[in-house]
Design a protein around this motif. Structure first.
Motif, mmCIF file in Angstrom:
data_model
loop_
_atom_site.group_PDB
_atom_site.id
_atom_site.type_symbol
_atom_site.label_atom_id
_atom_site.label_comp_id
_atom_site.label_asym_id
_atom_site.label_seq_id
_atom_site.Cartn_x
_atom_site.Cartn_y
_atom_site.Cartn_z
ATOM 1 N N ILE A 164 6.949 -20.188 5.199
ATOM 2 C CA ILE A 164 7.208 -18.765 5.446
ATOM 3 C C ILE A 164 7.003 -18.431 6.920
ATOM 4 C CG2 ILE A 164 6.411 -16.412 4.916
ATOM 5 C CD1 ILE A 164 5.563 -17.523 2.160
ATOM 6 N N GLY A 165 6.010 -19.094 7.526
ATOM 7 C CA GLY A 165 5.683 -18.826 8.928
ATOM 8 C C GLY A 165 4.591 -17.779 9.042
ATOM 9 N N THR A 166 3.559 -18.090 9.789
ATOM 10 C CA THR A 166 2.439 -17.153 9.912
ATOM 11 C C THR A 166 2.878 -15.819 10.510
ATOM 12 O OG1 THR A 166 1.876 -18.188 12.037
ATOM 13 C CG2 THR A 166 0.672 -18.945 10.093
ATOM 14 N N GLU A 167 3.948 -15.857 11.325
ATOM 15 C CA GLU A 167 4.421 -14.612 11.936
ATOM 16 C C GLU A 167 5.009 -13.653 10.892
ATOM 17 O OE1 GLU A 167 7.922 -17.445 11.911
ATOM 18 O OE2 GLU A 167 5.750 -17.566 12.270
ATOM 19 N N ASN A 168 5.318 -14.167 9.708
ATOM 20 C CA ASN A 168 5.892 -13.338 8.648
ATOM 21 C C ASN A 168 4.869 -12.939 7.580
ATOM 22 O OD1 ASN A 168 8.593 -13.515 9.686
ATOM 23 N ND2 ASN A 168 8.655 -15.620 8.940
ATOM 24 N N ILE A 169 3.613 -13.250 7.846
ATOM 25 C CA ILE A 169 2.548 -12.944 6.877
ATOM 26 C C ILE A 169 1.544 -12.007 7.531
ATOM 27 C CG2 ILE A 169 0.687 -13.907 5.478
ATOM 28 C CD1 ILE A 169 2.281 -16.522 5.377
ATOM 29 N N LYS A 170 1.235 -10.932 6.842
ATOM 30 C CA LYS A 170 0.261 -9.966 7.363
ATOM 31 C C LYS A 170 -0.986 -10.003 6.488
ATOM 32 C CE LYS A 170 3.794 -6.921 9.288
ATOM 33 N NZ LYS A 170 3.446 -7.268 10.685
ATOM 34 N N LEU A 171 -2.107 -10.371 7.092
ATOM 35 C CA LEU A 171 -3.368 -10.433 6.370
ATOM 36 C C LEU A 171 -4.226 -9.220 6.721
ATOM 37 C CD1 LEU A 171 -4.198 -14.220 6.894
ATOM 38 C CD2 LEU A 171 -3.113 -13.152 4.909
ATOM 39 N N ASN A 172 -5.204 -8.940 5.870
ATOM 40 C CA ASN A 172 -6.142 -7.839 6.111
ATOM 41 C C ASN A 172 -5.405 -6.533 6.401
ATOM 42 O OD1 ASN A 172 -8.405 -9.644 5.944
ATOM 43 N ND2 ASN A 172 -7.848 -10.367 7.982
ATOM 44 N N THR A 173 -4.343 -6.289 5.633
ATOM 45 C CA THR A 173 -3.510 -5.108 5.837
ATOM 46 C C THR A 173 -3.395 -4.343 4.525
ATOM 47 O OG1 THR A 173 -2.217 -6.278 7.524
ATOM 48 C CG2 THR A 173 -1.240 -4.287 6.578
ATOM 49 N N LEU A 174 -3.910 -3.135 4.495
ATOM 50 C CA LEU A 174 -3.867 -2.335 3.274
ATOM 51 C C LEU A 174 -2.546 -1.571 3.186
ATOM 52 C CD1 LEU A 174 -7.466 -0.800 3.192
ATOM 53 C CD2 LEU A 174 -6.563 -2.605 1.734
ATOM 54 N N ILE A 200 9.002 -6.670 -3.822
ATOM 55 C CA ILE A 200 8.371 -7.268 -4.999
ATOM 56 C C ILE A 200 6.865 -7.066 -4.843
ATOM 57 C CG2 ILE A 200 7.960 -9.365 -6.330
ATOM 58 C CD1 ILE A 200 10.657 -10.400 -5.357
ATOM 59 N N CYS A 201 6.297 -6.307 -5.742
ATOM 60 C CA CYS A 201 4.882 -5.930 -5.674
ATOM 61 C C CYS A 201 4.095 -6.825 -6.630
ATOM 62 C CB CYS A 201 4.728 -4.458 -6.056
ATOM 63 S SG CYS A 201 3.032 -3.850 -5.952
ATOM 64 N N THR A 202 3.185 -7.614 -6.098
ATOM 65 C CA THR A 202 2.462 -8.597 -6.912
ATOM 66 C C THR A 202 0.974 -8.282 -7.032
ATOM 67 O OG1 THR A 202 1.955 -10.062 -5.056
ATOM 68 C CG2 THR A 202 4.080 -10.382 -6.148
ATOM 69 N N VAL A 203 0.553 -7.111 -6.609
ATOM 70 C CA VAL A 203 -0.882 -6.811 -6.588
ATOM 71 C C VAL A 203 -1.412 -6.630 -8.010
ATOM 72 C CG1 VAL A 203 -0.762 -5.732 -4.322
ATOM 73 C CG2 VAL A 203 -0.565 -4.309 -6.377
ATOM 74 N N PRO A 204 -2.704 -6.936 -8.248
ATOM 75 C CA PRO A 204 -3.334 -6.635 -9.531
ATOM 76 C C PRO A 204 -3.320 -5.132 -9.794
ATOM 77 C CG PRO A 204 -4.689 -8.127 -8.238
ATOM 78 C CD PRO A 204 -3.618 -7.613 -7.324
ATOM 79 N N THR A 205 -3.458 -4.742 -11.037
ATOM 80 C CA THR A 205 -3.299 -3.329 -11.385
ATOM 81 C C THR A 205 -4.349 -2.438 -10.735
ATOM 82 O OG1 THR A 205 -4.527 -3.727 -13.451
ATOM 83 C CG2 THR A 205 -2.122 -3.785 -13.548
ATOM 84 N N TYR A 206 -5.542 -2.971 -10.444
ATOM 85 C CA TYR A 206 -6.560 -2.147 -9.787
ATOM 86 C C TYR A 206 -6.064 -1.702 -8.414
ATOM 87 C CZ TYR A 206 -10.923 -0.649 -7.627
ATOM 88 O OH TYR A 206 -11.884 0.084 -6.971
ATOM 89 N N SER A 207 -5.481 -2.616 -7.659
ATOM 90 C CA SER A 207 -4.948 -2.262 -6.341
ATOM 91 C C SER A 207 -3.661 -1.458 -6.458
ATOM 92 C CB SER A 207 -4.702 -3.529 -5.517
ATOM 93 O OG SER A 207 -5.925 -4.108 -5.101
ATOM 94 N N LEU A 208 -2.884 -1.703 -7.498
ATOM 95 C CA LEU A 208 -1.656 -0.943 -7.708
ATOM 96 C C LEU A 208 -1.938 0.553 -7.800
ATOM 97 C CD1 LEU A 208 1.451 -1.132 -8.326
ATOM 98 C CD2 LEU A 208 0.805 -1.141 -10.754
ATOM 99 N N GLN A 209 -3.052 0.889 -8.446
ATOM 100 C CA GLN A 209 -3.403 2.299 -8.628
ATOM 101 C C GLN A 209 -3.744 2.993 -7.305
ATOM 102 O OE1 GLN A 209 -6.289 2.878 -11.994
ATOM 103 N NE2 GLN A 209 -5.959 0.682 -12.266
ATOM 104 N N LYS A 210 -4.041 2.213 -6.275
ATOM 105 C CA LYS A 210 -4.438 2.788 -4.995
ATOM 106 C C LYS A 210 -3.260 2.997 -4.045
ATOM 107 C CE LYS A 210 -9.180 1.111 -5.197
ATOM 108 N NZ LYS A 210 -9.696 2.483 -5.382
ATOM 109 N N ILE A 211 -2.081 2.536 -4.481
ATOM 110 C CA ILE A 211 -0.878 2.705 -3.663
ATOM 111 C C ILE A 211 -0.145 3.966 -4.102
ATOM 112 C CG2 ILE A 211 1.344 1.698 -3.009
ATOM 113 C CD1 ILE A 211 0.108 -1.071 -3.566
ATOM 114 N N LYS A 212 0.221 4.796 -3.138
ATOM 115 C CA LYS A 212 1.019 5.992 -3.443
ATOM 116 C C LYS A 212 2.492 5.591 -3.510
ATOM 117 C CE LYS A 212 2.281 10.580 -1.741
ATOM 118 N NZ LYS A 212 2.145 11.569 -0.643
#
Length: 386
Positions: A164-174, A200-212
């Protein structure tokens, strides 16, 4: 995801998994990816001993009666012929009740509870009967606890990163918000916007609830996300000066707080070795509440009926309580009675050009790395097709 290979400071030559552990013999996509990436798989199977009321029984000397084995086998083989109504009824029952109704004795139910709860992260009194039966119906002899990646499961993640390339991955980003307007999807973080044709949203449901979401997710989908909980599991890997358990494929089901032990350093060289204590439910919360010193005391003390020298041989511990993880609040999704057919279909439903994936949405391989891969590929394929 929840892959977390770990090396202890006390012996960095040994590797254990504090997250996703197993590749099953029927996990076709993971096995194919490992082959494509040149990642060798090694056997990681176990022969379960039992420690109950301080007494140890060796593998194959304990378990179900032949009559109960046959009843369970008949049930699992007949699932494909059940009507929709019968499957929905099984979903509304817990696994304990399903087994009781086919004739399991109280002692056998207690044994299944000790053993099966390691698969679900909670007592089988609280697991959908259909979700449990469905998993065992497709699993092999070792319940898909067959292989691990030599050198650590995190190697799979590392290979994805290379491609994928590190330039295409964002870590520690809410992610704060996902907006859809005029066929365009905008993902907003704290300090930037990412614009795309789809998401494509792959987050667990706990984090899903925190996204508007704009427009909002349907209320029934929001409620489904709120109701799906994740298993309380703590993995405690303890380093010992010698492998007193002898057998490379050693594992031990117990009625103690530590719950389930397995050898984490199969085929890894050296005198020292790691036993992982895998505790679920209330037991996981008890162990998570202790500091490392006290937690190691409990885990090694629980082993005294098996080997009285265990506490003296312990040299270090690494633990991860997934129910305390900031983003998941658990190890993997736990479908309670009535939820497989009552909750899962709503979580699967696309929201405009936002599709959903993750182990919690897998049909056959929920709770496994295979489920995450399979649902992600399915979502990607539907986007390509459309």
């Amino acid at each position: 995801g929840r892959v977390f290979s770990h090396r202890m400071a006390e012996n960095p030559n040994l590797i254990c998994e504090l997250g996703a552990e197993w590749v099953g013999e029927h996990h076709e996509r993971i096995i194919a990816l490992c082959k494509d990436f040149g990642l060798p798989l090694q056997e990681h199977r176990f022969a379960d001993s039992l420690m109950q009321n301080g007494r140890v029984s060796s593998p194959k000397t304990w378990g179900l009666s032949e009559a109960s084995k046959n009843k369970l086998d008949k049930l699992l083989k007949s699932l494909d012929n059940f009507s929709e109504a019968k499957l929905h009824l099984m979903d509304k029952q817990d696994w304990w009740t399903v087994l009781k109704n086919i004739g399991f004795s109280d002692d056998e139910l207690r044994l299944r509870d000790l053993a099966d709860s390691t698969d679900f992260g909670e007592s089988i009194r609280f697991v959908s009967g259909y979700a449990a039966a469905g998993e065992y119906a497709v699993s092999g002899e070792f319940n898909e606890m067959d292989y691990k990646i030599t050198g650590g499961n995190s190697r799979l993640v590392e290979e994805f990163v290379k491609r994928i390339g590190t330039e295409n991955i964002k870590l520690n980003t809410l992610v704060k918000e996902i907006i859809q307007t005029k066929g365009i999807v905008t993902v907003k973080t704290e300090d930037e916007k990412i614009i795309a044709d789809a998401c494509i949203c792959t987050v667990p449901t706990y984090s899903l609830q925190k996204i508007k979401f704009t427009p909002e997710l349907p209320v029934i989908q929001q409620k489904a996300a709120e109701s799906l909980i994740y298993a309380r599991i703590i993995k405690n890997s303890v380093l010992y000066d010698e492998r007193f358990w002898k057998a490379d494929n050693f594992s031990l089901v117990t009625d103690a707080t530590s719950h389930y032990y397995f050898h984490s350093t199969q085929k890894q060289s050296g005198t020292q070795g790691i036993l992982t204590a895998y505790a679920i439910g209330d037991k996981a919360d008890v162990l998570a509440s202790q500091d490392d010193k006290r937690r190691m005391e409990i885990i090694t003390r629980d082993l005294i009926p098996f080997n009285q020298n265990a506490p003296d041989l312990a040299r270090g511990i690494a633990s991860y309580a997934w129910q305390r993880d900031e983003f998941t609040k658990g190890a993997y999704a736990l479908y309670r009675p009535g939820q497989w057919f009552g909750v899962r279909p709503h979580l699967l439903r696309p929201h405009g050009k936002v599709l959903f994936a993750g182990e919690h949405l897998s049909d056959d391989w929920q709770g496994f790395m295979e489920g995450a891969i399979e649902t992600g590929e399915s979502a990607a394929a539907s986007l390509i097709k459309n």
